[in-house]
Design a protein around this motif. Sequence first.
Motif, short mmCIF file in Angstrom:
data_model
loop_
_atom_site.label_atom_id
_atom_site.label_comp_id
_atom_site.label_asym_id
_atom_site.label_seq_id
_atom_site.Cartn_x
_atom_site.Cartn_y
_atom_site.Cartn_z
N LEU A 82 31.90 88.70 46.19
CA LEU A 82 31.49 89.39 47.41
C LEU A 82 30.30 88.70 48.07
N HIS A 83 29.41 88.17 47.25
CA HIS A 83 28.28 87.41 47.79
C HIS A 83 28.78 86.16 48.52
N GLU A 84 29.79 85.50 47.97
CA GLU A 84 30.36 84.33 48.62
C GLU A 84 31.01 84.70 49.95
N VAL A 85 31.67 85.85 49.99
CA VAL A 85 32.28 86.31 51.24
C VAL A 85 31.21 86.47 52.32
N SER A 86 30.10 87.12 51.95
CA SER A 86 29.01 87.32 52.91
C SER A 86 28.42 85.99 53.37
N ALA A 87 28.27 85.06 52.44
CA ALA A 87 27.65 83.79 52.78
C ALA A 87 28.57 82.90 53.62
N ARG A 88 29.84 82.87 53.29
CA ARG A 88 30.77 81.96 53.97
C ARG A 88 31.14 82.42 55.38
N THR A 89 30.86 83.65 55.73
CA THR A 89 31.14 84.11 57.10
C THR A 89 30.10 83.62 58.09
N ALA A 90 29.14 82.83 57.63
CA ALA A 90 28.10 82.31 58.53
C ALA A 90 28.69 81.48 59.66
N VAL A 91 29.86 80.88 59.45
CA VAL A 91 30.46 80.02 60.47
C VAL A 91 31.28 80.83 61.48
N TYR A 92 31.44 82.12 61.25
CA TYR A 92 32.23 82.96 62.15
C TYR A 92 31.35 83.46 63.30
N PRO A 93 31.95 83.93 64.38
CA PRO A 93 31.18 84.53 65.48
C PRO A 93 30.34 85.71 64.98
#
Length: 255
Positions: A82-93
């Motif tokens: 879940l932490h990775e999901v939060s971190a990897r969405t940085a490239v999204y709008p």
Amino acid sequence: MSEWLVLTLAMASACAVVLTIAVLNNRRVGEDDDPSQTPDVIEYMTMMIGVVYAIVLGLAIAGVWEGRSAAQESVRLEAQALHEVSARTAVYPAEVRDRVRGDVDAYVAYVVDTEWRAMTTHGSLTDEGARLLDKVRADVTEYEPRTELEGQAYQPLVDQVAAADDARGARAQNAGATMPGVVWFGLIIGALVTVGLIFTLQIRRTFRELLLAGLFSVLIAFLLFLIWDFDAPFGRAISATTAPFTDLFPHVTGG
């Protein structure tokens, strides 16, 4: 009732019962009785039964400890995914990123504050927790990448949500007791037989003999308590904790 109070009462009761039986049994022994005449076969069988029971206890402790470790590992994997999901969405709008992170935070807060208590009490997860995780999955899978960078991040995000769901399933499997009832039956009967056999060695009322008999019974009671405590990986004193969630999401859990 506190589990440590249960442990204290169990050990004290076991010791008291053994010492009482030893004293009462000693009163029935005649003055001409010679304890050195105990047949060698009885000493040999007492030793062998004790060794066999010690092996069984060791295997039981190893089994429940492995279950407890697996439960803690499932929590760590779920929190990390879940932490990775939060971190990897940085490239999204920003709109998409904030929605995903908000739903992840809502799921983590619910697990730590509500579902954990339900899991320790009832031995199962809740439908609301599954719904919140499905909402995170929908946020990730239903978004259509618009740039190459978003496209590269899309599949790893889907994989991390799947990993969180898999870890949640493992947490559900470890939520209840792991030791079958028939094993508990064998452990308790074995304890009674093992402790009972020490009376075949004609214990006298000397301080040394009574002390050893009491300590032996206390040790058996403690080991059985240890197995019982580890048998519920999330529900007792020495259990898996929410530390992975509080460490990775301190802004949500207050860690």
